[in-house]
Design an enzyme around this catalytic site. Structure first.
Site, mmCIF file in Angstrom:
data_model
loop_
_atom_site.group_PDB
_atom_site.id
_atom_site.type_symbol
_atom_site.label_atom_id
_atom_site.label_comp_id
_atom_site.label_asym_id
_atom_site.label_seq_id
_atom_site.Cartn_x
_atom_site.Cartn_y
_atom_site.Cartn_z
ATOM 1 N N GLU A 112 1.058 -0.415 -5.115
ATOM 2 C CA GLU A 112 0.103 0.655 -5.337
ATOM 3 C C GLU A 112 0.928 1.945 -5.402
ATOM 4 O OE1 GLU A 112 -3.398 3.408 -3.550
ATOM 5 O OE2 GLU A 112 -1.791 2.578 -2.323
ATOM 6 N N ASP A 171 0.817 -1.207 0.000
ATOM 7 C CA ASP A 171 0.000 0.000 0.000
ATOM 8 C C ASP A 171 0.858 1.268 0.000
ATOM 9 O OD1 ASP A 171 -2.657 1.338 0.458
ATOM 10 O OD2 ASP A 171 -1.645 1.986 2.290
#
Length: 641
Positions: free
Chosen positions: A366, A313
């Site tokens: 990401e 993330d």
């Protein structure tokens, strides 16, 4: 408390561990630090990193949380590791570390290496064994092929607590395993991706504010229950990915922040150590021991829980020192730049270790900027990820689809621009949870027009996405056009499936997944320009695009998208092969809730050169639709969708 399963073998933190830990390359700290039961289950060994503490003891259920009963001793070196044995400790008991900081301040901290925790709002760690008898040998033997770059990959993103509930409460891991596996298998997704299940104190953070980097949240059961969940999905042929958050952590008093009374895991200077966007602490990637901690966490999930990959993330927030900061509120690197050199090294080390130890898994970044070579090998200067989310494709495509079709001719470049850079990285196309929260609206509600046009537009979007190069990711609820924006409280609006139109979208997604698996041209060369050829990228006046997906091992698939509600007859497109081109999927088919326009299942090519190809097919393009066609041998032809 249930009886303890047999404990795993434990070896104490030794000089080799100390060397690797201080070097920043230790990837198995979970085997050395934390709580480990004795072989006979009588007592447990504890080890914790707290280099600036003046004393450390273990407090827990067995000693009435007495800070003087079970002191730990520092190792006779400079590692800062405290260790000891607590004879009275037993499986399942709660504990914390009582740390006396310099100056006398006393802190009570959960174990950073704990593999289980009390259920929030309680905050203590639990002594736990991770023994489990796995039944997924078949999956583990074949998963290298399932996770390969040339494999069909369609990922269903799931929030475990709000997918489906039982008696109004989140399902436990074992119930969820069966319900989710049945559903995912019926729709045809190849993998699921769990939003973070690492322990987190605030449910509303969706797991992105992690305190337990080695502990699955106790909200849904024990570690063995989570192992059962992964095991069962593997036995059903479904891969399991974990959304993992090494970018920041919350400042809850029982967590990592100011762990030994100093800024141990985080930077002391708030210009480096505090995240203004998420009100959380930022890891100090320049501290070798922190890199060892995080690397061990990532590999732990692949090792002990057989997970098939990590989606990392907020990578952009790690890469840029000025991320979400105004001028003057950040500190440049040693060269005067804004790149976080230590975070870059950590990500490269993480990916090297992952592919070294678990080459049949993959990592996904990401990363929301144009940082170069995110998914290229580290020896080429890349970050070493296996794949990267294509955020540019997502933003441009959703912006295009929001436009009223009458205006799409003026925004045609948004639809075609992604192919300029489509093979610069190994891309995943994401329509994730981030696109259906915080007032952004659900996918179906982003679509313009009346109800019929909204559903046709969504079928068009999903079909175009499955045709576009790149692996696929769709957040739960999008597969049946949930109207309501997602919330972590409650469950998906399953009652929507009483509607024929919602069922039609769900059926379409299942057929797209079937087509993705069955047609090598739609997945084999996802990451190579050899797998894609524009036929018609420039017809902005009619808002039509046409292209070929190609394979090394099978025939091509022709894809034609009509982005307007106007049916177009006798639309001719060049094709490379003579013969009968069969409609293998038509998103406007009545079975999907469409109007039923099409080509009666097939169309014959003619020897008319067009679009640089030796033959042509002249098609009827249904309104707001995607057509997939291929040459099928007479004995293999099937009716058009």
């Amino acid at each position: 408390m249930s009886a303890a399963p047999p404990p795993q073998a434990f070896r104490a933190f030794d000089d080799t561990d100390a060397y690797l830990f201080r070097e920043g390359t230790h990837s198995r700290l979970h085997e050395r630090l934390g709580a480990h039961l004795a072989a006979d289950g009588q007592g447990a060994s504890f080890a914790v990193w707290a280099p600036n503490a003046t004393s450390v003891s273990v407090i827990g259920d067995w000693n009435d949380w007495n800070g003087h009963a079970d002191p730990l001793a520092p190792r006779a070196d400079s590692t800062g590791v405290w260790k000891g044995r607590c004879p009275g400790a037993r499986h399942g008991q709660a504990y914390k570390y009582r740390i006396t900081a310099q100056g006398g301040r006393v802190l009570e901290k959960a174990d950073p290496l704990a593999c289980f925790a009390e259920q929030p709002p309680a905050t203590a760690s639990r002594i736990w064994s991770l023994d489990y008898t796995w039944g997924d040998a078949g999956w583990m033997q074949q998963r290298a092929g399932r996770n390969a770059a040339d494999a069909p990959v369609a990922i269903y993103e799931v929030h475990a607590g709000s997918w489906r509930r039982k008696d109004g409460q989140p399902m436990g891991w074992r119930d969820l395993a069966h319900a989710l596996a049945d559903y995912v298998a019926s729709i045809g997704f190849t993998h699921i991706e769990l939003m973070p299940v690492t322990e987190h104190p605030f449910y509303g953070s969706w797991g992105y504010q992690t305190t337990g980097y080695f502990a699955p949240t106790s909200r849904y059961g024990t570690p063995q229950d989570f192992m059962y969940f992964v095991d069962h999905l593997h036995q059903r042929g479904i891969g399991v990915l974990l959304d993992w958050v090494p970018s920041h952590f919350p400042t809850d008093p029982h967590g990592l922040a100011s762990f030994d009374g100093t800024h141990l895991y985080e930077h002391a200077d708030p210009r480096q150590g505090f995240h203004p966007e998420w009100n959380s602490a930022i890891f100090n990637y320049g501290r070798n021991e922190v890199r060892s901690f995080l690397m061990s966490s990532g590999l732990f999930w692949l090792d002990r829980y057989h997970l098939d990959g990590l989606r990392v993330d907020a990578v952009a927030s790690m890469l840029y020192l000025d991320y979400a900061r105004q001028g003057g509120s950040w500190i440049p690197n040693r060269h005067g730049g804004r790149e976080n050199l230590e975070a870059i090294q950590f990500l490269q080390d993480l990916n090297r270790a992952t592919y070294r130890d678990h080459p049949d898994t993959f990592t996904v970044a990401e990363e929301s900027t144009a940082w170069p070579q995110v998914s290229r090998p580290t020896d080429m200067g890349g970050l070493g990820f296996g794949m990267k989310w294509n955020m540019g494709w997502m933003h441009d495509t959703l912006a295009y689809m929001r436009e009223d079709p009458v205006h799409r001719r003026y925004h045609h470049h948004r639809l075609t621009f992604s192919m300029v850079y489509a093979f610069s990285e190994n891309f995943v196309l994401p329509l994730s949870h981030d696109e259906v929260v915080y007032g952004k609206g659900s996918l179906i509600n982003k679509m313009p027009g009346d109800e019929w046009q909204q559903f046709a537009n969504l079928r068009l979007l999903l079909s175009y996405m499955w045709a576009h190069p790149g692996k696929k990711l769709l957040f739960m609820g999008g597969e049946f056009a949930q109207r309501r924006e997602w919330t972590h409280e409650g469950e998906l609006d399953w009652d929507s499936l009483q509607s024929e139109r919602h069922r039609g979208v769900q059926h379409l997604v299942g057929e797209l997944n079937r087509l993705l698996r069955d047609e090598p041209a739609l997945h084999e060369l996802d990451f190579s320009s050899d797998g894609f050829l524009w036929l018609e990228p420039n017809d902005h006046e009619q808002s039509v695009v046409a292209f070929l997906r190609r394979s090394r091992t099978a025939g091509p698939v022709l894809v034609v998208c009509n982005m307007t509600p106007v049916p177009r007859q006798n639309y001719c497109v060049g094709v490379p092969v003579d013969g009968t081109w069969t409609e293998i999927l038509n998103s406007d088919a009545r079975v999907f809730g469409g109007s039923g326009w099409g080509n009666l299942g097939a169309v014959r090519a003619s020897p008319m050169r067009s679009h640089g190809q030796p033959h042509s097919v002249c098609l009827t393009l249904p309104p707001l639709s995607t057509l997939f066609l291929k040459v099928v041998a007479d004995d293999q032809q099937t009716p058009g969708a």
